[in-house]
Design an enzyme around this catalytic site. Structure first.
Site, short mmCIF file in Angstrom:
data_model
loop_
_atom_site.label_atom_id
_atom_site.label_comp_id
_atom_site.label_asym_id
_atom_site.label_seq_id
_atom_site.Cartn_x
_atom_site.Cartn_y
_atom_site.Cartn_z
N ASP A 195 -71.85 -25.86 82.99
CA ASP A 195 -72.76 -25.15 83.91
C ASP A 195 -74.05 -24.76 83.19
O ASP A 195 -75.15 -24.85 83.76
CB ASP A 195 -72.06 -23.89 84.46
CG ASP A 195 -70.76 -24.24 85.17
OD1 ASP A 195 -70.76 -25.20 85.95
OD2 ASP A 195 -69.74 -23.57 84.91
N HIS A 222 -66.16 -20.78 87.09
CA HIS A 222 -66.53 -22.20 87.13
C HIS A 222 -66.07 -22.85 88.44
O HIS A 222 -65.22 -23.74 88.46
CB HIS A 222 -65.92 -22.93 85.92
CG HIS A 222 -66.25 -24.39 85.91
ND1 HIS A 222 -67.54 -24.87 85.73
CD2 HIS A 222 -65.48 -25.48 86.10
CE1 HIS A 222 -67.53 -26.18 85.81
NE2 HIS A 222 -66.29 -26.59 86.04
N1 LIG Z 1 -64.40 -27.17 82.85
C1 LIG Z 1 -65.25 -28.05 83.30
O1 LIG Z 1 -66.47 -27.83 83.29
C2 LIG Z 1 -64.77 -29.38 83.78
C3 LIG Z 1 -63.44 -29.60 83.99
N2 LIG Z 1 -62.99 -30.83 84.41
C4 LIG Z 1 -61.54 -30.98 84.59
O2 LIG Z 1 -61.00 -31.65 83.47
C5 LIG Z 1 -59.75 -32.27 83.86
C6 LIG Z 1 -59.68 -33.70 83.32
O3 LIG Z 1 -60.67 -34.49 83.92
P1 LIG Z 1 -60.77 -36.07 83.58
O4 LIG Z 1 -60.71 -36.27 82.12
O5 LIG Z 1 -61.92 -36.59 84.34
O6 LIG Z 1 -59.41 -36.59 84.24
P2 LIG Z 1 -58.62 -37.95 83.87
O7 LIG Z 1 -57.61 -38.15 84.93
O8 LIG Z 1 -59.56 -39.04 83.58
O9 LIG Z 1 -57.90 -37.57 82.51
C7 LIG Z 1 -56.91 -36.59 82.43
C8 LIG Z 1 -55.95 -36.96 81.35
O10 LIG Z 1 -54.93 -35.95 81.31
C9 LIG Z 1 -53.73 -36.61 81.01
N3 LIG Z 1 -52.58 -35.80 81.35
C10 LIG Z 1 -52.00 -35.62 82.56
N4 LIG Z 1 -50.92 -34.83 82.43
C11 LIG Z 1 -50.85 -34.49 81.13
C12 LIG Z 1 -49.95 -33.70 80.36
N5 LIG Z 1 -48.90 -33.08 80.93
N6 LIG Z 1 -50.18 -33.58 79.04
C13 LIG Z 1 -51.23 -34.20 78.46
N7 LIG Z 1 -52.10 -34.97 79.12
C14 LIG Z 1 -51.89 -35.11 80.44
C15 LIG Z 1 -53.78 -37.90 81.80
O11 LIG Z 1 -52.85 -38.85 81.31
C16 LIG Z 1 -55.22 -38.31 81.58
O12 LIG Z 1 -55.36 -39.14 80.46
C17 LIG Z 1 -59.71 -32.16 85.37
O13 LIG Z 1 -58.86 -31.11 85.75
C18 LIG Z 1 -61.15 -31.85 85.77
O14 LIG Z 1 -61.26 -31.19 86.98
C19 LIG Z 1 -63.85 -31.86 84.60
C20 LIG Z 1 -65.20 -31.70 84.40
C21 LIG Z 1 -65.77 -30.43 84.03
O1 LIG Z 2 -66.58 -30.70 89.74
C1 LIG Z 2 -65.50 -30.99 89.19
O2 LIG Z 2 -64.44 -31.16 89.79
C2 LIG Z 2 -65.49 -31.11 87.71
C3 LIG Z 2 -66.19 -29.94 87.15
O3 LIG Z 2 -65.61 -28.88 87.00
C4 LIG Z 2 -67.63 -30.05 86.95
O4 LIG Z 2 -68.18 -31.15 86.90
O5 LIG Z 2 -68.24 -29.00 86.81
#
Ligand SMILES: NC(=O)C1=CN([C@@H]2O[C@H](COP(=O)(O)OP(=O)(O)OC[C@H]3O[C@@H](n4cnc5c(N)ncnc54)[C@H](O)[C@@H]3O)[C@@H](O)[C@H]2O)C=CC1
Ligand SMILES: O=C([O-])CC(=O)C(=O)O
Length: 358
Positions: A195, A222
């Site tokens: 953010d 967030h």
């Molecule tokens: N805090 C923030 O600003 C942001 C948070 N996110 C969040 O981050 C998370 C991941 O996003 P992406 O990488 O795009 O998803 P993705 O689906 O590409 O990757 C997630 C990974 O987590 C793994 N996974 C699933 N269950 C698991 C477990 N029990 N133990 C270990 N690994 C496990 C999957 O195998 C996969 O490799 C989502 O919840 C998303 O909403 C995404 C963008 C910004």
């Molecule tokens: O928007 C989403 O789901 C992933 C996230 O938290 C971000 O990009 O800020």
């Protein structure tokens, strides 16, 4: 001459065995030399970092960028799928960190033992039309299990929690740690850095400035209206028209949705998130090293409002969060935003707490 399939498979199995420290077999490396016979003494200085969810959209570029960080001596990559490949790939980068892969629940504890910093991007991302809260049912359980492992194997580690909905997953983590008797509010940080990164970018664009020179505090949480940019406190000091304020507030609050819609079903922000996560992790590591004056925004256990968790500027040091900055003077627009943010945050926090104590 090309190797046949079984030769290729054997090579892959051998390399995977060498990348996986839990495999104690006496296999010989592809060139007849065992890793343990090499003269390298990796991992002696610097910090040990684990990424949980390392094979995912965020996890992979995050792992690559952490491998480039000179403060990292050991990098553990854990996921339930595909870590042998990601580990083999990243371990060829000619930077100092020793990389080890861990695959599946049975290797979680091994992945966590001795870690100084654990970064968690594990869990499912949004698709168009979903809110972050729609991810709760799947991600809450994932975060709970991973945090139980942290409580058991590296209770003193700093935890950077990325998995959504952050407004609820951080309270989940806190409850898990409380149950285990290991909760240290200084060491649990929900990552809201994206953010701030977005706010810096969009404000710089509006003002015609270099983004690296802009610093926008973003407080609250967030998700949607809980993301509260404090445009009255932007550095360098500047002023905005009411139209600019509406535009910027809306764009910062909905930056995640902008990416989700552009990706059209193929996930949410991954590359900018990996960048933001590494920026934040580097700040944590510099704090652990004892560097002074490191201040970033994060979602932490907090007393700056009546809510038990809130994102604001925090000073990072040897023990994690060493000081939580007050919100400072808010204008009327921001005060209204703060009330909206708190209302939604209270519900999300309670949801996380109840999940663990149900
Ligand atoms: N805090 C923030 O600003 C942001 C948070 N996110 C969040 O981050 C998370 C991941 O996003 P992406 O990488 O795009 O998803 P993705 O689906 O590409 O990757 C997630 C990974 O987590 C793994 N996974 C699933 N269950 C698991 C477990 N029990 N133990 C270990 N690994 C496990 C999957 O195998 C996969 O490799 C989502 O919840 C998303 O909403 C995404 C963008 C910004
Ligand atoms: O928007 C989403 O789901 C992933 C996230 O938290 C971000 O990009 O800020």
């Amino acid at each position: 001459m090309e190797a046949n399939n079984s030769q290729v498979n054997q090579r892959i199995a051998t390399i995977a065995a060498h990348l996986n420290p839990s495999n104690n077999s006496q296999t010989v490396g592809p060139l007849g030399l065992e890793r343990r016979d090499c003269r390298a003494k990796g991992g002696s200085a610097g910090f040990k970092v684990a990424i949980l969810g390392a094979a995912g959209g965020i996890g992979q570029p995050l792992a690559m960028l952490m491998k480039m960080n000179p403060l990292v001596s050991v990098l553990h990559l854990y996921d339930v799928v595909n870590t042998p490949g990601v580990t083999a790939d990243i371990s060829h980068m000619d930077t100092g960190a020793v990389v080890r892969g861990f695959l599946g629940q049975q290797q979680l504890e091994e992945a966590l033992i001795g870690m100084d910093l654990v970064i968690i991007p594990a869990g499912v991302p949004r698709k168009p039309g979903m809110t972050r809260d729609d991810l709760f049912n799947i991600n809450a359980g994932i975060v709970k299990t991973l945090c139980e492992g942290i409580a058991k194997c590296c209770p003193k580690a700093i935890v950077n929690l990325i998995s959504n909905p952050v407004n609820s997953t951080v309270p989940i983590a806190a409850e898990v740690f409380k149950k285990a008797g290991t909760f240290d509010p200084k060491r649990l940080l929900g990552i809201t850095m994206l953010d701030v990164v977005r706010a810096n970018t969009f404000v710089a664009e509006v003002l015609g400035l270099e983004p690296r020179e802009v610093d926008v505090p973003v407080v609250g949480g967030h998700a949607g209206v809980t993301i509260l940019p404090l445009l009255s406190q932007v550095k360098p000091p500047c002023s905005f028209t009411p139209k600019e304020i509406d535009y910027l507030t809306d764009r910062i609050q909905n930056g995640g949705t902008e990416v989700v819609e552009a990706k059209a079903g193929a996930g949410s922000a991954t590359l900018s998130m990996a960048y933001a996560a590494v920026k934040f992790a580097d700040a944590c590591l510099r704090g652990l090293r004892g560097d002074a004056g490191i201040v970033e925004c994060a979602y932490v256990a907090s007393h700056v409002t009546e809510l038990p968790f809130f994102a604001s500027k925090v000073r990072l040091g040897r023990s994690g969060v060493e000081e939580i900055h007050p919100l400072g003077l808010l204008n009327e627009y921001e005060r209204v935003g703060l009330e909206k943010a708190k209302k939604e945050l209270a519900v999300s926090i309670q949801k996380g707490v109840s999940f663990v104590n149900k």
